[in-house]
Scaffold this motif. Structure first.
Motif, PDB file in Angstrom:
ATOM      1  N   PRO A 115       0.816  -1.225   0.000  1.00 19.10           N
ATOM      2  CA  PRO A 115       0.000   0.000   0.000  1.00 19.10           C
ATOM      3  C   PRO A 115       0.851   1.277   0.000  1.00 19.10           C
ATOM      4  CG  PRO A 115      -0.864  -1.570   1.582  1.00 19.10           C
ATOM      5  CD  PRO A 115       0.453  -2.125   1.103  1.00 19.10           C
ATOM      6  N   ILE A 116       1.995   1.238   0.675  1.00 16.68           N
ATOM      7  CA  ILE A 116       2.900   2.397   0.694  1.00 16.68           C
ATOM      8  C   ILE A 116       3.512   2.602  -0.691  1.00 16.68           C
ATOM      9  CG2 ILE A 116       5.003   3.376   1.714  1.00 16.68           C
ATOM     10  CD1 ILE A 116       2.633   3.129   3.691  1.00 16.68           C
ATOM     11  N   GLN A 117       3.903   1.506  -1.338  1.00 20.99           N
ATOM     12  CA  GLN A 117       4.460   1.594  -2.686  1.00 20.99           C
ATOM     13  C   GLN A 117       3.437   2.186  -3.658  1.00 20.99           C
ATOM     14  OE1 GLN A 117       6.277  -1.999  -4.232  1.00 20.99           O
ATOM     15  NE2 GLN A 117       6.776  -2.672  -2.153  1.00 20.99           N
ATOM     16  N   ILE A 118       2.202   1.720  -3.538  1.00 20.79           N
ATOM     17  CA  ILE A 118       1.135   2.221  -4.409  1.00 20.79           C
ATOM     18  C   ILE A 118       0.923   3.713  -4.162  1.00 20.79           C
ATOM     19  CG2 ILE A 118      -1.345   2.104  -4.904  1.00 20.79           C
ATOM     20  CD1 ILE A 118      -1.117  -0.960  -4.329  1.00 20.79           C
ATOM     21  N   GLY A 119       0.864   4.109  -2.898  1.00 18.06           N
ATOM     22  CA  GLY A 119       0.693   5.522  -2.555  1.00 18.06           C
ATOM     23  C   GLY A 119       1.825   6.379  -3.089  1.00 18.06           C
ATOM     24  N   ALA A 120       3.055   5.886  -2.983  1.00 20.51           N
ATOM     25  CA  ALA A 120       4.207   6.632  -3.507  1.00 20.51           C
ATOM     26  C   ALA A 120       4.098   6.784  -5.022  1.00 20.51           C
ATOM     27  CB  ALA A 120       5.507   5.925  -3.130  1.00 20.51           C
ATOM     28  N   ALA A 121       3.728   5.717  -5.701  1.00 23.02           N
ATOM     29  CA  ALA A 121       3.587   5.781  -7.155  1.00 23.02           C
ATOM     30  C   ALA A 121       2.465   6.738  -7.546  1.00 23.02           C
ATOM     31  CB  ALA A 121       3.339   4.387  -7.728  1.00 23.02           C
ATOM     32  N   MET A 122       1.403   6.790  -6.755  1.00 16.49           N
ATOM     33  CA  MET A 122       0.305   7.715  -7.028  1.00 16.49           C
ATOM     34  C   MET A 122       0.781   9.166  -6.952  1.00 16.49           C
ATOM     35  SD  MET A 122      -2.736   5.853  -4.923  1.00 16.49           S
ATOM     36  CE  MET A 122      -3.740   4.574  -5.676  1.00 16.49           C
ATOM     37  N   ALA A 123       1.517   9.481  -5.897  1.00 19.20           N
ATOM     38  CA  ALA A 123       2.031  10.847  -5.726  1.00 19.20           C
ATOM     39  C   ALA A 123       3.020  11.200  -6.840  1.00 19.20           C
ATOM     40  CB  ALA A 123       2.682  10.998  -4.352  1.00 19.20           C
ATOM     41  N   VAL A 124       3.880  10.253  -7.193  1.00 17.88           N
ATOM     42  CA  VAL A 124       4.825  10.471  -8.292  1.00 17.88           C
ATOM     43  C   VAL A 124       4.054  10.711  -9.592  1.00 17.88           C
ATOM     44  CG1 VAL A 124       6.535   9.311  -9.765  1.00 17.88           C
ATOM     45  CG2 VAL A 124       6.781   9.267  -7.278  1.00 17.88           C
ATOM     46  N   GLY A 125       2.972   9.981  -9.792  1.00 17.62           N
ATOM     47  CA  GLY A 125       2.175  10.149 -11.003  1.00 17.62           C
ATOM     48  C   GLY A 125       1.619  11.550 -11.144  1.00 17.62           C
ATOM     49  N   VAL A 126       1.125  12.096 -10.048  1.00 13.59           N
ATOM     50  CA  VAL A 126       0.556  13.444 -10.109  1.00 13.59           C
ATOM     51  C   VAL A 126       1.660  14.489 -10.224  1.00 13.59           C
ATOM     52  CG1 VAL A 126      -0.793  15.195  -8.875  1.00 13.59           C
ATOM     53  CG2 VAL A 126      -1.541  12.808  -8.854  1.00 13.59           C
ATOM     54  N   PHE A 127       2.657  14.410  -9.337  1.00 15.95           N
ATOM     55  CA  PHE A 127       3.631  15.507  -9.256  1.00 15.95           C
ATOM     56  C   PHE A 127       4.791  15.391 -10.238  1.00 15.95           C
ATOM     57  CE2 PHE A 127       1.402  15.938  -5.240  1.00 15.95           C
ATOM     58  CZ  PHE A 127       1.117  17.293  -5.279  1.00 15.95           C
ATOM     59  N   TYR A 128       5.370  14.234 -10.387  1.00 11.43           N
ATOM     60  CA  TYR A 128       6.505  14.113 -11.305  1.00 11.43           C
ATOM     61  C   TYR A 128       6.031  13.964 -12.750  1.00 11.43           C
ATOM     62  CZ  TYR A 128      10.482  12.198 -13.824  1.00 11.43           C
ATOM     63  OH  TYR A 128      11.449  11.966 -14.768  1.00 11.43           O
ATOM     64  N   VAL A 129       5.148  12.988 -12.984  1.00 11.65           N
ATOM     65  CA  VAL A 129       4.711  12.761 -14.362  1.00 11.65           C
ATOM     66  C   VAL A 129       3.718  13.843 -14.797  1.00 11.65           C
ATOM     67  CG1 VAL A 129       3.674  11.137 -15.992  1.00 11.65           C
ATOM     68  CG2 VAL A 129       5.117  10.272 -14.134  1.00 11.65           C
ATOM     69  N   GLY A 130       2.666  14.066 -14.013  1.00 17.17           N
ATOM     70  CA  GLY A 130       1.640  15.035 -14.414  1.00 17.17           C
ATOM     71  C   GLY A 130       2.141  16.467 -14.426  1.00 17.17           C
ATOM     72  N   VAL A 131       2.489  16.985 -13.251  1.00 13.93           N
ATOM     73  CA  VAL A 131       2.964  18.366 -13.147  1.00 13.93           C
ATOM     74  C   VAL A 131       4.300  18.521 -13.866  1.00 13.93           C
ATOM     75  CG1 VAL A 131       3.715  20.183 -11.548  1.00 13.93           C
ATOM     76  CG2 VAL A 131       1.713  18.788 -10.987  1.00 13.93           C
ATOM     77  N   GLY A 132       5.182  17.528 -13.720  1.00 13.47           N
ATOM     78  CA  GLY A 132       6.514  17.605 -14.321  1.00 13.47           C
ATOM     79  C   GLY A 132       6.497  17.674 -15.838  1.00 13.47           C
ATOM     80  N   VAL A 133       5.741  16.795 -16.458  1.00 13.20           N
ATOM     81  CA  VAL A 133       5.663  16.812 -17.923  1.00 13.20           C
ATOM     82  C   VAL A 133       5.018  18.108 -18.402  1.00 13.20           C
ATOM     83  CG1 VAL A 133       4.595  15.735 -19.953  1.00 13.20           C
ATOM     84  CG2 VAL A 133       5.752  14.311 -18.248  1.00 13.20           C
TER      85      VAL A 133
END
Length: 166
Positions: free
Chosen positions: A135-153
């Motif tokens: 669950p922690i891994q999933i949560g980390a990937a979720m945050a990365v998806g929004v901030f690194y991939v979404g906002v970052g791109v």
């Protein structure tokens, strides 16, 4: 021409940034790195609104918690598995909408429901005792998806467009 520039800069951003996460995720102990791409997709579908990034992430994380709660509830209910599933989804789905829509400045309800679906897809076949740090891994990937991939791109694309237009 503007449409072509938008397309090409987005293609470059998508080609360059998410693969860095895909390569880095296992080294960071995250075995579900692809979850980030799903979450980035919802961020983009919401219009790349940076002002919504925190509540979208909060929704995803709430959905992750909801998935663990659903697994826990279904593991202890002494009913037919189909009835357990229906009752759990009914109760937690309704509650997610009520809470999310009551606190719209905290949670983005679509990301809560999407996060819950992601969590159930990844963890649903498992027992609580098997979840470990997933669950922690999933949560980390979720945050990365929004901030690194979404906002970052989005930021990378805007940066490139700014350089091109000079």
């Amino acid at each position: 021409m503007e449409k072509k520039i938008n397309m090409l800069t987005l293609a470059l951003g998508i080609a360059a940034l998410p693969p860095v996460w895909a390569v880095a995720a296992p080294y960071l102990g995250v075995e579900v790195g692809a979850v980030a791409l799903i979450c980035a997709g919802l961020y983009v579908a919401n219009g790349n609104k940076r002002k919504d990034a925190f509540r979208i992430t909060a929704g995803f994380l709430a959905g992750d918690v909801w998935a663990v709660a659903a697994i826990c509830v279904m593991e202890v209910l002494p009913l037919h598995p189909n009835l357990e599933l229906y009752l759990t989804l009914f109760l937690l789905g309704g509650l997610a909408v009520l809470i999310g829509e009551t606190l719209p400045t905290v949670f983005y309800t679509p990301s809560w429901l999407c996060g819950w679906a992601i969590g159930l897809t990844v963890m649903g076949p498992m027992k609580m005792s098997e979840l470990g740090m997933l669950p922690i891994q999933i949560g980390a990937a979720m945050a990365v998806g929004v901030f690194y991939v979404g906002v970052g791109v989005d930021a990378f694309q805007k940066f490139l467009i700014g350089k091109i237009e000079r």
